[in-house]
Design an enzyme around this catalytic site. Structure first.
Site, PDB file in Angstrom:
ATOM      1  N   LYS A  39      58.255  30.029 -12.734  1.00 47.15           N
ATOM      2  CA  LYS A  39      58.880  29.104 -13.689  1.00 47.15           C
ATOM      3  C   LYS A  39      57.854  28.654 -14.734  1.00 47.15           C
ATOM      4  CE  LYS A  39      57.901  25.495 -10.338  1.00 47.15           C
ATOM      5  NZ  LYS A  39      58.457  24.735  -9.213  1.00 47.15           N
ATOM      6  N   TYR A 260      37.142  10.229 -34.489  1.00 45.04           N
ATOM      7  CA  TYR A 260      38.081   9.127 -34.732  1.00 45.04           C
ATOM      8  C   TYR A 260      37.676   7.870 -33.979  1.00 45.04           C
ATOM      9  CZ  TYR A 260      41.402  12.296 -36.943  1.00 45.04           C
ATOM     10  OH  TYR A 260      42.010  13.176 -37.792  1.00 45.04           O
TER      11      TYR A 260
END
Ligand SMILES: *Cc1c(COP(=O)(O)O)cnc(C)c1O
Length: 376
Positions: A39, A260
């Site tokens: 999956k 940042y």
């Protein structure tokens, strides 16, 4: 257009290691059958390459979560393989399972009824798995619903029960009391249903011991190299290596900040490499100021990630490398973010998550290189 190698990094996926892990699990669970959970694009590693590798290694039973994943997988593996759709078909779509030769896992009375109605229309018995909930309260029939089926035998006519299954919630922690509880609930509920092969164990369950294997096991994680038991050495081969390219290096003067929010400030002149992978590539932003990488030429020297991780890049402190007198890496040089010297589960742990999430998050933005050392 040729673009491979123009990305900020590459994800190397070792198909031989996946095949080797499959063979190891087969040997461990024999005579039970070993299936494979593929999956979520085979846990992010590529449904096509991974499922075909497993098929070549002898795997004939596959598990996907969604009907759509089953439809994709059907085109990739041989007709002699079974594909179970763990969530069962969404309401009103049961016939798609027939069209694409998929076996639904029936998790509720409603799904049982829809499958039965389809069998009635088809005028023949239709195979499916029945899932019971043995104690993790996720998918599957409750004890009351199993009782209903057991006392109303006509509620299952037309359904050929190919598998009775359940799923463990705490199997990576062998001492957890829920394991025993789920084991006895599963064996009890199974007896009330038509006789059929049984399956309880995924990766971690396999390592609880032979009595947990029943007729079929359904590993995903262990195939891809994720350690099955918390706090124990990993018995599986690592299968991936994540590398990022140096875009630029710079000397950051003392007192200057990096990235940042100015989360890192250089205390001294600091050589820094900017690598072309960030959270937009699925590399966890949480690793800012916490994670580390290694230069492929100097695998023993851990280089800390400094400052915040950006969408497309991250910064690495090269001081430990400079201290050896080594020449600093040039633009284009490759660094390992996950690999032989930085295990997947360590990176996941530093990022406050699990290897499963880290793997499935690694996006499609890299140059993905599936290779097979067996095939040259
Ligand atoms: C995902 C899943 C598996 C595989 O689990 P792993 O822990 O990756 O081995 C098996 N069975 C079910 C029902 C699942 O949802």
């Amino acid at each position: 257009m040729e673009r491979n190698g123009w990305e900020g990094g590459r994800l190397l996926i070792n198909l031989a290691a996946i095949a080797e892990n499959y063979a190891r699990l087969c040997a461990r669970v024999s005579p039970a059958e070993c299936g494979a959970a593929v999956k979520a694009n085979a846990y992010g590693l590529g449904l096509k390459e991974v499922s075909q590798t497993l098929y070549e290694a002898g795997c004939r039973t596959f598990f996907v979560a969604h009907l759509a994943e089953g439809v994709d997988l059907r085109r990739l593996v041989g007709e002699d393989s079974r594909i179970f759709v763990l969530h069962g078909p969404p309401p009103g779509t049961a016939d798609a399972c027939l069209t694409h030769t998929l076996l639904p896992v029936l998790n509720s009375l409603h799904q049982v009824q829809e499958w039965q109605a389809l069998a009635h229309i088809q005028g023949r018995a239709l195979a499916a798995a029945l899932q019971v909930d043995s104690g993790m309260s996720r998918f599957g029939l409750t004890e009351t619903e199993v009782d209903y089926l057991a006392t109303h035998p006509q509620s299952l006519t037309g359904i050929e029960v190919a598998l009775v299954m359940s799923h463990l919630g705490c199997a990576d922690t062998p001492d957890h009391p829920l394991n025993r509880h789920q084991f006895s609930t599963f064996t009890k509920l199974k007896q009330r249903l038509p006789a059929a092969p049984a399956s309880l164990a995924a990766s971690s369950g396999i390592f609880l011991g032979p009595e947990w294997h029943f007729d079929l096991v359904r590993p995903g994680a262990a195939l891809y190299g994720i350690p099955p038991t918390a706090g124990q050495p990993n018995p599986m081969h690592p299968t991936i290596r994540l590398q990022a390219r140096v875009i630029q290096t710079r000397m950051v003067p003392a007192g200057a900040s990096v990235g940042y929010r100015a989360a890192f400030t250089a205390q001294q002149p600091t050589p820094v490499a900017l690598l072309g992978i960030g959270y937009g590539d699925g590399f966890p932003r949480r690793l800012g100021q916490k994670g580390f990488v290694v230069c492929t030429d100097w695998p023993d020297i851990k280089l800390p990630i400094i400052g915040r991780i950006s969408m497309d890049s991250l910064a690495v402190d090269l001081t430990p490398l400079a201290a050896t007198g080594a020449a600093l890496p040039q633009p284009g040089a490759m660094f390992d973010l996950i690999g032989p010297h930085i295990p997947l589960d360590e990176v996941a742990c530093l990022a406050d998550t699990i290897s499963y999430e880290l793997l499935t998050d690694l996006g499609a933005r890299y140059h993905r290189l599936h290779y097979d050392p067996r095939k040259g």
